[in-house]
Structure formats: C-alpha cells, structure tokens
Scaffold this motif. Sequence first.
Motif, PDB file in Angstrom:
ATOM      1  N   GLY A   1     -19.556   9.271 -58.575  1.00 41.27           N
ATOM      2  CA  GLY A   1     -18.508   8.517 -58.430  1.00 41.27           C
ATOM      3  C   GLY A   1     -17.094   8.976 -58.751  1.00 41.27           C
ATOM      4  N   TYR A   2     -15.938   8.312 -58.120  1.00 45.32           N
ATOM      5  CA  TYR A   2     -14.750   8.920 -58.570  1.00 45.32           C
ATOM      6  C   TYR A   2     -14.419   7.887 -59.571  1.00 45.32           C
ATOM      7  N   LEU A   3     -13.578   8.487 -60.790  1.00 47.58           N
ATOM      8  CA  LEU A   3     -12.860   7.695 -61.787  1.00 47.58           C
ATOM      9  C   LEU A   3     -11.401   7.923 -61.735  1.00 47.58           C
ATOM     10  N   TYR A   4     -10.623   6.912 -61.708  1.00 49.93           N
ATOM     11  CA  TYR A   4      -9.335   6.833 -61.960  1.00 49.93           C
ATOM     12  C   TYR A   4      -8.949   6.229 -63.301  1.00 49.93           C
ATOM     13  N   VAL A   5      -8.258   6.836 -64.279  1.00 53.93           N
ATOM     14  CA  VAL A   5      -8.057   6.405 -65.512  1.00 53.93           C
ATOM     15  C   VAL A   5      -6.556   6.565 -65.661  1.00 53.93           C
ATOM     16  N   ARG A   6      -5.862   5.337 -66.262  1.00 56.63           N
ATOM     17  CA  ARG A   6      -4.600   5.173 -66.777  1.00 56.63           C
ATOM     18  C   ARG A   6      -4.589   4.532 -68.095  1.00 56.63           C
ATOM     19  N   SER A   7      -3.822   5.220 -68.975  1.00 57.03           N
ATOM     20  CA  SER A   7      -3.506   4.844 -70.493  1.00 57.03           C
ATOM     21  C   SER A   7      -2.324   4.796 -70.763  1.00 57.03           C
ATOM     22  N   ARG A   8      -1.787   3.746 -71.532  1.00 61.89           N
ATOM     23  CA  ARG A   8      -0.859   3.483 -72.176  1.00 61.89           C
ATOM     24  C   ARG A   8      -0.651   3.561 -73.759  1.00 61.89           C
ATOM     25  N   VAL A   9       0.196   4.776 -74.327  1.00 63.16           N
ATOM     26  CA  VAL A   9       0.065   4.902 -75.366  1.00 63.16           C
ATOM     27  C   VAL A   9       1.144   4.752 -76.302  1.00 63.16           C
ATOM     28  N   LEU A  10       1.346   3.783 -77.488  1.00 58.03           N
ATOM     29  CA  LEU A  10       2.346   3.653 -78.220  1.00 58.03           C
ATOM     30  C   LEU A  10       2.522   4.732 -79.255  1.00 58.03           C
ATOM     31  N   HIS A  11       3.921   5.154 -79.308  1.00 58.42           N
ATOM     32  CA  HIS A  11       4.275   5.979 -80.406  1.00 58.42           C
ATOM     33  C   HIS A  11       5.233   5.434 -81.078  1.00 58.42           C
ATOM     34  N   TYR A  12       5.040   5.461 -82.521  1.00 61.29           N
ATOM     35  CA  TYR A  12       6.023   4.812 -83.294  1.00 61.29           C
ATOM     36  C   TYR A  12       6.263   5.731 -84.512  1.00 61.29           C
ATOM     37  N   GLY A  13       7.248   6.264 -84.485  1.00 59.86           N
ATOM     38  CA  GLY A  13       7.904   7.130 -85.682  1.00 59.86           C
ATOM     39  C   GLY A  13       6.640   7.841 -86.200  1.00 59.86           C
ATOM     40  N   PRO A  14       6.322   7.961 -87.455  1.00 62.40           N
ATOM     41  CA  PRO A  14       5.321   9.230 -87.903  1.00 62.40           C
ATOM     42  C   PRO A  14       3.965   8.454 -87.928  1.00 62.40           C
ATOM     43  N   ARG A  15       3.822   7.373 -87.293  1.00 59.75           N
ATOM     44  CA  ARG A  15       2.548   6.824 -87.352  1.00 59.75           C
ATOM     45  C   ARG A  15       1.717   7.507 -86.143  1.00 59.75           C
ATOM     46  N   ARG A  16       0.402   7.410 -86.240  1.00 55.07           N
ATOM     47  CA  ARG A  16      -0.830   7.778 -85.347  1.00 55.07           C
ATOM     48  C   ARG A  16      -0.488   6.941 -83.993  1.00 55.07           C
ATOM     49  N   PRO A  17      -0.380   7.651 -82.892  1.00 52.96           N
ATOM     50  CA  PRO A  17      -0.309   6.807 -81.530  1.00 52.96           C
ATOM     51  C   PRO A  17      -1.423   5.951 -81.535  1.00 52.96           C
ATOM     52  N   LYS A  18      -1.122   4.868 -80.628  1.00 55.92           N
ATOM     53  CA  LYS A  18      -2.199   4.000 -80.562  1.00 55.92           C
ATOM     54  C   LYS A  18      -2.437   3.584 -79.027  1.00 55.92           C
ATOM     55  N   VAL A  19      -3.592   3.480 -78.514  1.00 57.77           N
ATOM     56  CA  VAL A  19      -3.673   3.225 -77.135  1.00 57.77           C
ATOM     57  C   VAL A  19      -3.715   1.670 -76.959  1.00 57.77           C
TER      58      VAL A  19
END
Length: 157
Positions: free
Chosen positions: A69-87
């Motif tokens: 199969g073919y996989l198409y993947v899109r992610s949106r990640v929130l970066h807020y200051g020094p905190r760990r990025p969150k998907v």
Amino acid sequence: MKTRKSVIKYAVMGACVLSLASCVQRYRNHGYVPSADELASITLGVDTRDTVEETLGPPSASGVLDGSGYLYVRSRVLHYGPRRPKVVDRQVVLVGFDGNGIARNVEHYALEDGKAVPLSRRITDNGIESGGLLRQLTSNIGNFGPSGAPAGSTGGF
C-alpha cells in the motif's frame, strides 16, 4: 550618565520583548495528505500503482513488508516556548493494492484512531569483556602467523 540609563532601559526592554516572543505558539505542518476530491478520482479495481502515483503524487511511505500500500501522512505539531512539541493533528491515508498492483481500498485514519506504542530500550551484549579500545587493539599484537592470518587459524574459508 543619561545615555547610559537609556541604553540599559532599551536593553531591558529588548530582553523582555525577546522573552515574550519565545513563548508564542507556532504550528508546523509536516507531510501531505490528498484532498477528498483527489481521493474520489481514484477508481478502485481499475487504477494501478503508477496511475495512483500520477494522480496523488508520491507517497510518504509504502507498505512495510511487501509494498502492499501507499501511505500519505500529514502531521500538525504545536510548539510553545520551551515546552515539548505536541502533535495536535495527524491524518493518514492508506491506498491498498492487491498482488497485481491494482488499487483495492482507500482508508483514512486520524490521530484519534492511533494507539501509543511504548518503546523499550533493549541492550544487546556484545560479549566483549576487555577494558577499552586500546586494550582490544593491542591485544592482537603478536597473534598473527606468517601468512598474515591470526595464529591458530587455517587461513582458508
């Protein structure tokens, strides 16, 4: 004296502005997922791997073991200051193919459909018990016979 105070004042104001700017929310988008119109243009049972790739573009990945199969993947990640990025959003579209390379199904998954996979850290013992790199390198001095192979070996395969 007055210019020194104004320089200090502007330096403090600049530091405050920079510290506030570092706490701004930023979103980063990674990957690509075809639109609903593009997915609707795929004819199941007719389109092949090549025609799907022409229509939707190259996939982010293909089937892990057999290229099924073919996989198409899109992610949106929130970066807020020094905190760990969150998907905050993830979309996955899977275009499945049969053994002849004909498109058979289109599946859509979101972040809510996923499961967290705990990663375990396993260490493989290599069996080396000596004290370090130099000791390993110098321990082989004198262990070579006249043919260039280590002493005690037959020299052949």
